[in-house]
Design a protein around this motif. Sequence first.
Motif, mmCIF file in Angstrom:
data_model
loop_
_atom_site.group_PDB
_atom_site.id
_atom_site.type_symbol
_atom_site.label_atom_id
_atom_site.label_comp_id
_atom_site.label_asym_id
_atom_site.label_seq_id
_atom_site.Cartn_x
_atom_site.Cartn_y
_atom_site.Cartn_z
ATOM 1 N N LYS A 99 -12.782 -1.088 -9.208
ATOM 2 C CA LYS A 99 -12.103 -0.988 -10.654
ATOM 3 C C LYS A 99 -10.561 -0.795 -10.405
ATOM 4 O O LYS A 99 -10.352 0.172 -9.959
ATOM 5 C CB LYS A 99 -12.528 -0.182 -11.783
ATOM 6 C CG LYS A 99 -13.933 -0.556 -12.176
ATOM 7 C CD LYS A 99 -14.548 0.687 -13.324
ATOM 8 C CE LYS A 99 -15.897 0.297 -13.658
ATOM 9 N NZ LYS A 99 -16.416 1.325 -14.683
ATOM 10 N N PRO A 100 -9.551 -1.669 -10.913
ATOM 11 C CA PRO A 100 -8.319 -1.388 -10.653
ATOM 12 C C PRO A 100 -7.869 -0.117 -11.295
ATOM 13 O O PRO A 100 -8.253 0.153 -12.493
ATOM 14 C CB PRO A 100 -7.738 -2.486 -11.373
ATOM 15 C CG PRO A 100 -8.728 -3.660 -11.521
ATOM 16 C CD PRO A 100 -9.954 -2.942 -11.616
ATOM 17 N N LYS A 316 0.545 -10.711 5.138
ATOM 18 C CA LYS A 316 1.653 -10.229 4.329
ATOM 19 C C LYS A 316 1.738 -8.930 4.021
ATOM 20 O O LYS A 316 0.631 -8.113 3.706
ATOM 21 C CB LYS A 316 1.730 -11.075 3.156
ATOM 22 C CG LYS A 316 0.971 -10.945 2.086
ATOM 23 C CD LYS A 316 1.078 -11.759 0.710
ATOM 24 C CE LYS A 316 -0.087 -11.514 -0.439
ATOM 25 N NZ LYS A 316 0.266 -12.255 -1.403
ATOM 26 N N VAL A 317 3.126 -8.252 3.974
ATOM 27 C CA VAL A 317 3.271 -6.893 3.854
ATOM 28 C C VAL A 317 3.105 -6.696 1.963
ATOM 29 O O VAL A 317 3.476 -7.494 1.345
ATOM 30 C CB VAL A 317 4.611 -6.683 4.315
ATOM 31 C CG1 VAL A 317 4.863 -5.117 3.935
ATOM 32 C CG2 VAL A 317 4.824 -6.767 5.724
ATOM 33 N N VAL A 318 2.450 -5.693 1.748
ATOM 34 C CA VAL A 318 2.414 -5.203 0.485
ATOM 35 C C VAL A 318 2.448 -3.760 0.384
ATOM 36 O O VAL A 318 2.618 -3.120 1.346
ATOM 37 C CB VAL A 318 0.676 -5.451 -0.038
ATOM 38 C CG1 VAL A 318 0.547 -7.057 -0.059
ATOM 39 C CG2 VAL A 318 -0.255 -4.731 0.726
ATOM 40 N N ALA A 322 -1.200 -1.174 -3.315
ATOM 41 C CA ALA A 322 -1.857 -2.489 -3.683
ATOM 42 C C ALA A 322 -3.220 -2.392 -3.668
ATOM 43 O O ALA A 322 -3.945 -3.092 -4.688
ATOM 44 C CB ALA A 322 -1.282 -3.450 -2.690
ATOM 45 N N PRO A 323 -3.830 -1.506 -2.544
ATOM 46 C CA PRO A 323 -5.130 -1.728 -2.581
ATOM 47 C C PRO A 323 -5.947 -0.924 -3.942
ATOM 48 O O PRO A 323 -7.020 -1.324 -4.376
ATOM 49 C CB PRO A 323 -5.843 -1.131 -1.451
ATOM 50 C CG PRO A 323 -4.614 -1.234 -0.555
ATOM 51 C CD PRO A 323 -3.277 -1.192 -1.455
ATOM 52 N N ARG A 324 -5.442 0.111 -4.204
ATOM 53 C CA ARG A 324 -5.625 0.856 -5.361
ATOM 54 C C ARG A 324 -5.525 0.086 -6.701
ATOM 55 O O ARG A 324 -6.356 0.119 -7.488
ATOM 56 C CB ARG A 324 -5.050 2.128 -5.525
ATOM 57 C CG ARG A 324 -5.062 3.137 -6.728
ATOM 58 C CD ARG A 324 -4.384 4.274 -6.782
ATOM 59 N NE ARG A 324 -3.008 4.141 -6.433
ATOM 60 C CZ ARG A 324 -1.911 3.791 -7.302
ATOM 61 N NH1 ARG A 324 -2.183 3.609 -8.526
ATOM 62 N NH2 ARG A 324 -0.637 3.715 -6.959
ATOM 63 N N THR A 329 -9.530 0.531 -4.584
ATOM 64 C CA THR A 329 -9.892 1.133 -3.249
ATOM 65 C C THR A 329 -8.870 2.407 -2.727
ATOM 66 O O THR A 329 -7.735 2.215 -3.079
ATOM 67 C CB THR A 329 -9.605 -0.006 -1.932
ATOM 68 O OG1 THR A 329 -10.506 -1.136 -2.460
ATOM 69 C CG2 THR A 329 -9.933 0.615 -0.723
ATOM 70 N N TYR A 330 -9.412 3.386 -2.397
ATOM 71 C CA TYR A 330 -8.487 4.658 -2.057
ATOM 72 C C TYR A 330 -7.887 4.213 -0.880
ATOM 73 O O TYR A 330 -8.641 3.763 0.193
ATOM 74 C CB TYR A 330 -9.536 5.771 -2.186
ATOM 75 C CG TYR A 330 -8.945 7.002 -1.699
ATOM 76 C CD1 TYR A 330 -7.604 7.575 -2.563
ATOM 77 C CD2 TYR A 330 -8.851 7.709 -0.411
ATOM 78 C CE1 TYR A 330 -7.182 8.571 -2.167
ATOM 79 C CE2 TYR A 330 -8.180 8.840 -0.254
ATOM 80 C CZ TYR A 330 -7.227 9.093 -1.073
ATOM 81 O OH TYR A 330 -6.414 10.473 -0.560
#
Length: 378
Positions: A99-100, A316-318, A322-324, A329-330
């Motif tokens: 979940k975002p 690509k660089v984020v 961004a994963p969270r 995602t932690y």
Amino acid sequence: MESSQNQQSKLARKQEAKKLKRQRIIDAGGKRPREKHSTEEISTNNNDEEFRKSKLQKKDNHHNVNGNKKKKKNKNNQNTASNSNRFGRVMINTPCPNKPRTSTLSIAIPGSIVSNAQTMELRTYLIGQIARACTIYHVDEIIVFDDNLSQELKVRSGYHHRRRDNHGHNNSNKKDGDGNDDPAKEKDSKSMAPSKDPHTFMANILQYCECPQYLRRHFFPMHPDLQFAGLLNPLDAPHHVRVLDRCLFRDGVVSSKRGKGGNDGDNEEGGGSLVDCGIRGRMVEIDRVLTPGIRCTVQMDMKSYGTPGKKHLKGKVVSPSAPREHDGTYWGYSVRMASSIKSIFDEAPYESGYDLKIGTSERGDLSVDDELFKEKIN
């Protein structure tokens, strides 16, 4: 004569005792009775049966009473744990992934807790447990602040690290042209001194725990603070990926090499920087040129995983968040140091500061589950 009479009387008593024992076994149905009964109780079979029944009833009643007491105690313990716990309800379920998540969680820890540990091994293990707890409950920022209660750490003398050149030769006794000690060696010896400040020591161990294993040799050289890093339990965080894992996001270190670019390259002179993301034998070509030696988060092109013929993967660089924000995602925590409690809030990395501030204490009376606390939040 008296001795012979005594012996005969003893033998007679033994024989009588044997006869009584045999009779008891026969009366008990061929089984040896475990409890000694009086002669009145074992006089007839009817009395024996009644005696056994009464004993069984007493035992059943005793077990029922104890069972009811235990059930009542368990219920009472559950009620008291859920209702009247001094420190409030403990978070049983960890934050749910997939979940975002746009909110962040920060905690502030005084560095003086490290001073209570007597040895360096205990200090290292204590900080490792803190790092693991923060990872389990998805803490995004750890602030190590000075509460003016810490003491200098007692460090061991005699830690020696051999410096080696690119050819593998030992340069521990290297001197300059005038016969004096190499100035680089003196500078290196100062940087290799163990940390006496508990806050610096704590921050170093926390950063070491958070860093993925394949990046530690790039960012953490040999240091006395990491002498007992082998005692640390692995965090096993989502960003600590394995070599063969095909995941959407990976952390990596930017190398000095550049990719060839191609149709996907944004740079006309050549491709973007190559990033070591822990994939054995393959680098990741990103969409821009970054400073070599820095850590970055790369969003992988999932199709490039299935092209073993190509030398480099694509990505690509984020932002590290961004994963969270993508699927909850932690992605680890950041560590910063504060000189006081006031600087915790003054030096916050967020523009508007922290939305909600909660102070904890051993002597606090207000719990998170109290209605007053909920009213103050709302």
